[in-house]
Design an enzyme around this catalytic site. Sequence first.
Site, PDB file in Angstrom:
ATOM      1  N   CYS A 110      -3.356 -34.520 -55.014  1.00  0.00           N
ATOM      2  CA  CYS A 110      -3.344 -35.690 -54.417  1.00  0.00           C
ATOM      3  C   CYS A 110      -1.805 -36.476 -54.208  1.00  0.00           C
ATOM      4  O   CYS A 110      -1.590 -37.298 -53.857  1.00  0.00           O
ATOM      5  CB  CYS A 110      -4.377 -37.135 -54.761  1.00  0.00           C
ATOM      6  SG  CYS A 110      -3.783 -37.494 -56.519  1.00  0.00           S
ATOM      7  N   GLY A 111      -0.959 -35.702 -54.848  1.00  0.00           N
ATOM      8  CA  GLY A 111       0.509 -35.881 -54.437  1.00  0.00           C
ATOM      9  C   GLY A 111       1.036 -36.981 -55.738  1.00  0.00           C
ATOM     10  O   GLY A 111       2.322 -37.171 -55.696  1.00  0.00           O
TER      11      GLY A 111
END
Length: 274
Positions: A110-111
Amino acid sequence: MVGETSRRIGALSFRQGRLSEASRLVPEEVPVAFSYGGSTHAVMMATPSDLVDFAYGFSLAEEIIRLSEDIVAVESVEAGAGIDVQITLKDSTADALTARRRKMAGPVGCGLCGIESIEQAARQVMKVPEPLPWLSADHVALAVRMLGDAQKLNRETRAVHGAGFYRPGRGLIALREDVGRHNALDKLVGSIVREGEAARDGAVVVTSRLSVEMVQKTAILGCPVLIAISAPTALAIDTANEAGMTLIGIARGDEFEVFTRPDRFMSGEAAHVA
C-alpha cells in the site's frame, strides 16, 4: 545544530494599518535520521532537541525494541543539513531488525514505508492496564493547564506541539516539545521509559488532535489515559476502545469530552453525568 531549538529572524509586522520592522523567534526544523547498525531506517523533520529520548520513543513506536535495555547506545552526529541519530541495538534485537528488513525488501502493498499491507497499517493495539483510582475532572483540567504553562518553546514561537506526562500529587513530571506532534509524543515516551516511570499511574496530555497514531503510541507506553486539547478521529476512538483507554478530547479550561471508558469518572465531582 543539536540543541538549538529556535532562531531569531527579521520580519515586517503589520499592526494598526502600518508596516514596521520586527523580529521573531521561530523553531528550528531539521532532518533527523534514525540509523541502526549503520543503515538509515527513517528520516523525520523534527526539532533538534531531546534526540536520545526521541530515539527510544521512535524505536518503541516502530516496534524495533520492546524494552529500553534493547538499546545499547545512542549517538547524534551532525550530517550536512541534518542529524544522524546512530542507534546501537543489542545483538538479538539487531538480528531481528535485519530479518525484518530482508522481509521488507520486496514490493509493498500500500505504499507506506515499512508496511506491507493495509492490515499492518491498522495494527492491533495493545491493551492498557487499569489506572489507579485518581481520575477526576479537576485532574484533567490541571494536567492541561500545567502542560500549557510548561511549554517554553511554544510561548517563544507559537509554532510547536507539546506532550506531557501528568501524575496526581506530582504534577507534570515530563514535557517534550517538537514541531511535529508525533515527534513530541515519541520524545515523551522515550523520556518516561528511560526514567523508569510507571506509565499506568498517570496520563499523557498533548496539544494536538487525537489521531490513531497518538493512541497507538500511548498504548505502547502502557498509559491508560490520553488527554488532548483537540478532538479525536473516529478511528482513534475505535482504537482507544479496543485498548481499554480513557480518551479525553477538547479539554479546555474546566471543560472536556470523554469519548471512551467514561466509567472511570464515577467518583467525586466527576460522577454527575448529565
